[in-house]
Every structure is written in C-alpha cells, then in structure tokens.
Design a protein around this motif. Sequence first.
Motif, PDB file in Angstrom:
ATOM      1  N   ASN A 637       0.818  -1.234   0.000  1.00 42.49           N
ATOM      2  CA  ASN A 637       0.000   0.000   0.000  1.00 42.49           C
ATOM      3  C   ASN A 637       0.842   1.271   0.000  1.00 42.49           C
ATOM      4  N   MET A 638       1.945   1.231  -0.732  1.00 43.73           N
ATOM      5  CA  MET A 638       2.814   2.397  -0.795  1.00 43.73           C
ATOM      6  C   MET A 638       2.162   3.507  -1.613  1.00 43.73           C
ATOM      7  N   GLY A 639       2.420   4.763  -1.216  1.00 46.20           N
ATOM      8  CA  GLY A 639       1.859   5.900  -1.948  1.00 46.20           C
ATOM      9  C   GLY A 639       2.329   5.920  -3.390  1.00 46.20           C
ATOM     10  N   PRO A 640       1.398   5.997  -4.373  1.00 43.28           N
ATOM     11  CA  PRO A 640       1.782   5.951  -5.787  1.00 43.28           C
ATOM     12  C   PRO A 640       2.677   7.107  -6.216  1.00 43.28           C
ATOM     13  N   SER A 641       2.507   8.292  -5.589  1.00 43.15           N
ATOM     14  CA  SER A 641       3.323   9.445  -6.002  1.00 43.15           C
ATOM     15  C   SER A 641       4.776   9.242  -5.593  1.00 43.15           C
ATOM     16  N   LYS A 642       5.002   8.560  -4.463  1.00 44.53           N
ATOM     17  CA  LYS A 642       6.376   8.295  -4.021  1.00 44.53           C
ATOM     18  C   LYS A 642       7.056   7.338  -4.996  1.00 44.53           C
ATOM     19  N   LEU A 643       6.307   6.330  -5.404  1.00 41.02           N
ATOM     20  CA  LEU A 643       6.850   5.349  -6.351  1.00 41.02           C
ATOM     21  C   LEU A 643       7.199   6.038  -7.670  1.00 41.02           C
ATOM     22  N   ALA A 644       6.277   6.872  -8.156  1.00 40.30           N
ATOM     23  CA  ALA A 644       6.493   7.575  -9.428  1.00 40.30           C
ATOM     24  C   ALA A 644       7.712   8.497  -9.336  1.00 40.30           C
ATOM     25  N   LYS A 645       7.837   9.215  -8.208  1.00 44.92           N
ATOM     26  CA  LYS A 645       8.956  10.144  -8.049  1.00 44.92           C
ATOM     27  C   LYS A 645      10.277   9.389  -7.967  1.00 44.92           C
ATOM     28  N   ALA A 646      10.263   8.243  -7.257  1.00 44.70           N
ATOM     29  CA  ALA A 646      11.486   7.433  -7.130  1.00 44.70           C
ATOM     30  C   ALA A 646      11.936   6.946  -8.496  1.00 44.70           C
ATOM     31  N   GLU A 647      10.969   6.486  -9.310  1.00 47.36           N
ATOM     32  CA  GLU A 647      11.301   5.984 -10.651  1.00 47.36           C
ATOM     33  C   GLU A 647      11.850   7.112 -11.527  1.00 47.36           C
ATOM     34  N   LYS A 648      11.225   8.287 -11.400  1.00 49.40           N
ATOM     35  CA  LYS A 648      11.638   9.447 -12.197  1.00 49.40           C
ATOM     36  C   LYS A 648      13.069   9.884 -11.842  1.00 49.40           C
ATOM     37  N   LEU A 649      13.401   9.860 -10.528  1.00 49.15           N
ATOM     38  CA  LEU A 649      14.723  10.312 -10.088  1.00 49.15           C
ATOM     39  C   LEU A 649      15.775   9.203 -10.139  1.00 49.15           C
ATOM     40  N   GLY A 650      15.326   7.986 -10.425  1.00 48.30           N
ATOM     41  CA  GLY A 650      16.262   6.862 -10.485  1.00 48.30           C
ATOM     42  C   GLY A 650      16.677   6.365  -9.110  1.00 48.30           C
ATOM     43  N   THR A 651      15.833   6.635  -8.096  1.00 47.01           N
ATOM     44  CA  THR A 651      16.120   6.156  -6.731  1.00 47.01           C
ATOM     45  C   THR A 651      15.967   4.636  -6.695  1.00 47.01           C
ATOM     46  N   LYS A 652      16.890   3.958  -6.038  1.00 48.12           N
ATOM     47  CA  LYS A 652      16.817   2.501  -5.967  1.00 48.12           C
ATOM     48  C   LYS A 652      15.662   2.089  -5.052  1.00 48.12           C
ATOM     49  N   ILE A 653      14.759   1.232  -5.553  1.00 45.75           N
ATOM     50  CA  ILE A 653      13.606   0.767  -4.776  1.00 45.75           C
ATOM     51  C   ILE A 653      13.908  -0.637  -4.269  1.00 45.75           C
ATOM     52  N   ILE A 654      13.854  -0.800  -2.922  1.00 46.35           N
ATOM     53  CA  ILE A 654      14.161  -2.109  -2.339  1.00 46.35           C
ATOM     54  C   ILE A 654      12.998  -2.576  -1.462  1.00 46.35           C
ATOM     55  N   SER A 655      12.905  -3.883  -1.279  1.00 41.86           N
ATOM     56  CA  SER A 655      11.846  -4.457  -0.441  1.00 41.86           C
ATOM     57  C   SER A 655      12.308  -4.522   1.014  1.00 41.86           C
ATOM     58  N   GLU A 656      11.394  -4.899   1.892  1.00 42.45           N
ATOM     59  CA  GLU A 656      11.717  -5.088   3.305  1.00 42.45           C
ATOM     60  C   GLU A 656      12.832  -6.132   3.459  1.00 42.45           C
ATOM     61  N   ASP A 657      12.725  -7.250   2.719  1.00 44.78           N
ATOM     62  CA  ASP A 657      13.745  -8.310   2.794  1.00 44.78           C
ATOM     63  C   ASP A 657      15.106  -7.821   2.292  1.00 44.78           C
ATOM     64  N   ASP A 658      15.085  -7.037   1.209  1.00 52.23           N
ATOM     65  CA  ASP A 658      16.342  -6.473   0.681  1.00 52.23           C
ATOM     66  C   ASP A 658      17.041  -5.647   1.761  1.00 52.23           C
ATOM     67  N   PHE A 659      16.234  -4.814   2.440  1.00 46.68           N
ATOM     68  CA  PHE A 659      16.808  -3.950   3.470  1.00 46.68           C
ATOM     69  C   PHE A 659      17.389  -4.781   4.616  1.00 46.68           C
ATOM     70  N   LEU A 660      16.633  -5.768   5.084  1.00 46.98           N
ATOM     71  CA  LEU A 660      17.088  -6.586   6.209  1.00 46.98           C
ATOM     72  C   LEU A 660      18.397  -7.304   5.879  1.00 46.98           C
ATOM     73  N   LYS A 661      18.568  -7.672   4.590  1.00 43.40           N
ATOM     74  CA  LYS A 661      19.839  -8.300   4.177  1.00 43.40           C
ATOM     75  C   LYS A 661      20.984  -7.281   4.266  1.00 43.40           C
ATOM     76  N   MET A 662      20.678  -6.019   3.953  1.00 43.51           N
ATOM     77  CA  MET A 662      21.710  -4.969   3.993  1.00 43.51           C
ATOM     78  C   MET A 662      22.295  -4.810   5.394  1.00 43.51           C
ATOM     79  N   VAL A 663      21.417  -4.965   6.421  1.00 43.55           N
ATOM     80  CA  VAL A 663      21.889  -4.728   7.793  1.00 43.55           C
ATOM     81  C   VAL A 663      22.153  -6.028   8.550  1.00 43.55           C
TER      82      VAL A 663
END
Length: 663
Positions: A637-663
Amino acid sequence: MTTEEKIKSLREELHHHNNLYYIQDDPELSDYEFDMKLKELQELENNHPEFEDKNSPTRRVGGAVTKNFETVVHDFRMYSLSNSYSKEELEDWEKRIEKAIGGKVQYVCELKYDGASISLTYENGKLARAVTRGDGFQGDNVTNNIKTIPAVPLKLKGDYPEKFHIRGEIVLPYEGFAKMNAERVEAGEEPYANPRNTASGSLKLQDSAEVAKRPLDCLLYSLVADSLPVKSQFESLEKAREWGFKVPPEAELKNSIAEVQDYVNYWDQHRHDLPYETDGVVVKVNSFDQQDELGYTAKSPRWAMAYKFKAEQESTRLNKITYQVGRTGAITPVANLEPVKLAGTIVKRASLHNADQIEKLDVREQDIVYVEKGGEIIPKIVGVDFKQRDPNTPETEYATNCPECGTELIRNEGEAQHYCPNYNGCPPQIIGRIQHFISRKAMDIEGLGGETVALLVNANLIENYADLYTLKKEDILPLERMAEKSAENLINGIEKSKEIPFERVLFALGIRFVGETVAKKLAKYYKNIDALASATVEELIAIDEIGGRIAESLTDFFASEENRELVARLKQYGVQMEMAPEELENLSDKLADKTFVISGVFEKVSRNELKKMIEDNGGKVSGSISGKTNFLVAGDNMGPSKLAKAEKLGTKIISEDDFLKMV
C-alpha cells in the motif's frame, strides 16, 4: 444460587447499568434501585472477602490512600500535538500530507477537550492501570483515583484485544464545577479557579474517597496497541464505544480541509453549548496506514493537528517589568500585571519575550495592555491601549545588568535574548542547571525535586550537579521538611541515576542548544564523552543536522576548565559517560552517508523498527524523496506518487527483505 454466584451476578448487573447510565445516557433503573443493589453487593463482599475483585463496582467509592504515586513508563509514548491558528496553516498542513502520501486523505475531526490527559491500560477486558501523561515518556500511576470515575469502565464487553491502551481526558463538567464551588464558598473556603486545573489536581489527591466525591468525567479518543482490530481512527472510535467507553459523539469524518474548516467554524460558535471546556478541534488523518507512513517529529505526530480557537483577550494595567534568569543565563522580561481573569484563571504575570518585543510593542510600565492566552501556557502581552497612556510615561529601558548577580548582560549578534555570562556564579543559573540535570527526561532522580535543589544550593551543600554524588544522608536530614525516609529515598535516587544511559546524561549536562534529539545523535556518533569533548567545530558541523550554533556551543562548553572538571568528576562517581556494550553491539556504519525513505506497510518489522535500524547503522531517514535519496524501502500500500517520483529520479527501490539483508 451460591454466594459466589450471587456476587458475580450482581457485579455483572451493576457493570451493565453503570454503562447504561454514564456512557449511553439511557438508564433502566432508578437511582434508588441501583443504590440498593450496590449496597447488597457491598454487604456480601464485606462478609465474603475470599471473593474479592479489584474491579468490582463497589470500588467506585474509593477509600485507598496513596502516599507516593509510582512512576510508570508508557509502553507507547504520549506525544503532544502541533498547533494551528488559521485556515492557511491547516491548508499548508494538508498540502504537506498529500505530498507525502501521494493522494487524497480523509480526516477525523474531534473536539479538543481541556482536561487532564490519561492513559488507561486494559488486560483481558479489565482495567489494569491508569497513568497520567507526565512528560509523555512516563507518568504517575493514579489507578485507585481513576477507578472512582463512573465513566471509566472497569470491565469491557465485546471483541476487545487481550491488551491495549486507550487515551483520553479527565474533565470536570461546568455544572459539577459550579456545584463544587458553591459548596466551598458556603463553607467559607476559596473557590477553585477553573475546571481544567481542578480535574488535574483531583488525579493526585492521596485519598481516593475524596476523588470519588468529585463529579469527574472521562472522554476517550485514541486506541494504542501492537495490533488493533481496526484500520482507521473513525473505526476505532466506534469500536471503543462498543467495548463500553465514553467516546464523545461530536467526532466526524471529513474528506478535505474545506470540510474540516466548516466543522471548526460550527464548533467555534457552538462550543459554549457543551457541558465541558473545549479550546479547539483536533484533526487527524483517518487511515492508520497513512498515519504510519507520515510518522512523527521529535515532539508530535505529523498526521494530527490541533486547531485552537481564537485566544481569549483581556486588558489590564502593567505595574512593573522585572527580569528572570534561566539556567542558560538567558534573560526573560516579565510583565507584572494588575490581576485579571483570563480563560478561567487569574493572571498576574505575562511574558514579554525579549528587548525587541518590548521595543516593537512600545510597552511601558503603567500602560493598559492587552493580554492573551493562546496555545502557550504562559499568557503574553499582544498590544498596548495607547489611548489610555499618560503622555509623560517614560520609555522602557531594558536591563543592563543581571538582576540576580549584577553582572553586565551581553547580547550576541543575531540573537534576540540578552544573557548573563556569569555561568558559575549566578544563583538561578546554578540552581536551574541542577534542576535540569535531575529532571525526568535527563537523570530522573527519584526523591529529588526542584525545591529541594534550591534548598541544597542555599544551604551550601552543593554548588553544581557533580556535588549531588557526594551527598550523605546526614548532610540532608537537617533540611526543612526532610524526614529519615525522604532523605534515604533521595540518596538512593542519586545512586540509581548512575544507570541512566549516556545519551540522557549528555542531555542532562545542559549544554546550550543540545536537546534530547541532538544528544541522542551525538551519543551514537561519538559513543563516549572523551571523543565528543575533543571534537572541533568543523568535525561537528560535518555531522548531519548539527549546525554551527550547536557546534560552537559544544566546543565552548568543553573549552571551560570548570566544565571539564565536572565531567571528569561525574565519570569518577560512576555516571555513564559512554554507550553501553549492548547498545554498541547494534550500532554500525554500514549505512553511513545513505538516505532512506520508508513507505507502505511492512510484515516483519514495524516502520519505527525500520527507522531505528537505519539510524543505528549510520543512515538517515527522510520523509520525502529527493535527488539525495539513495533508497526507497517499499512496503504494501505504498503511496503511488512516491513510487512515481522514485522511478523518475532513479532512486533505488528495495523491499523489506532487501533492506534486512543490507543490515
């Protein structure tokens, strides 16, 4: 029917009728019939103490005496609300929310009742604990007193969670307040000033039988738990009503700030028709998911706003301007007024803020001034009635010397306030610093209050906060109102404060501009006091969110030989001057220089846990996506405008599992 069954049956029946009478305002029994059943139950309980129940309806009459109220840490912090005073501020707030959420938002409007905040904890449908707001992090256990309030259910009905908290206000209705005052006047006693203060004071009475005599009410508005069977604020209000709570019926669901404004306008006109004091409207984002997305600032939720009705204003004479010295040496001019009734209280003093404010308003002694009580607790002067000024009244000349120690005042470039530079010799600064050191959010020294600090300083027993750790019981026993037990508690409280973690010790030192949040950031970054003390201004400024003003204040503090000696003594006495090993285990620099935005709902960890993990590993959490954002942690249920802005700026989009692996 056995005696035990009879007792249980009467309890159930009385709980039911209590709810009908006080919550639903729809009684089925006469007062006499209710009293007779209550009397019957009381007699049975007295004769059969083996069937005792601490939540029996008979407990409403009180009788328990509490000498000292236990301090309880809230499971969930009780935040304060940001205030708004205009339509424009509400509209700006809506824009910020819609930008962060990326779409339309529904709001719940509730009246802001002026009472004493309370947090009630229920376990298995029974009232387990009632705690005052306190400082938001911890409060006082006033359960015995709260049980005497008929509107507080002792036992719930329906599909309630196993454990949850519900927040609200303890209020004193106008009618009950007037009756209490009439009785006091008749008895030759001073009447109470206003309903709010009387309600608040009632919670701290030692004898719950006295509390039971007061016509207090309890209005509830906020459910808090790890997991709730509802998804929105409005739904939670309806569910709380079903469980048996008194939830004000005035709450309404709105689809825009324009609709919210209509609600505000209506109640600004009709608030005096209500049986209770109210001073505004609380506007909340309805969806709990969206609330999670918006999160909190250091002091308040981003998803709620208190719209305050226009402040009350009165005029009175300004008799004299005096000057107060704060713990940092800051000088505050105070207007001493001809007493005037304002918003239900007698006002004798008001803040004049600083020299610029006095000059701007052209305030002079003997002026007739306009006094206002808005969102601030302390009234303020907002203007002068120039028509009534004597033309020979001299202009106000701001103080040039400290009113306490006589030292010449200084005013730094770019700052509004004057300061007394006599850091180690000015009595109010010395007392104020020690009072700050012992306060709840700092060292939280049990058994030691502000008045006792002043007594200790004036008796030449202490000169600074490090001296507290050299006190002995025999030193303090001769002090006024100091008995054997209280002296023992004070010494034990000082000893226990050595367990307070480093970040709070750093806040307790009272370094100018170093508040709770800054202290936490510095403690995590430097990990011990020695590393922080040797940091340069340039090194400090390089830390995210540490500006030049904070950096200079820190280096000035540690440049002082007296301060370095105080810190060394505290360390020697066993006060925590470094992060504990278990805290350090969870810290790393893995995410240093990385900025994250969190959006959506997560399965394995909560949003707050995600935020903490990012910060513990050196990363930064931001509320909105920009060119500086490195990662968007995307949940359901992520806000659609945040997703659109991230894609537009080329921000890397990661999942909860991706993040947990990082730390």
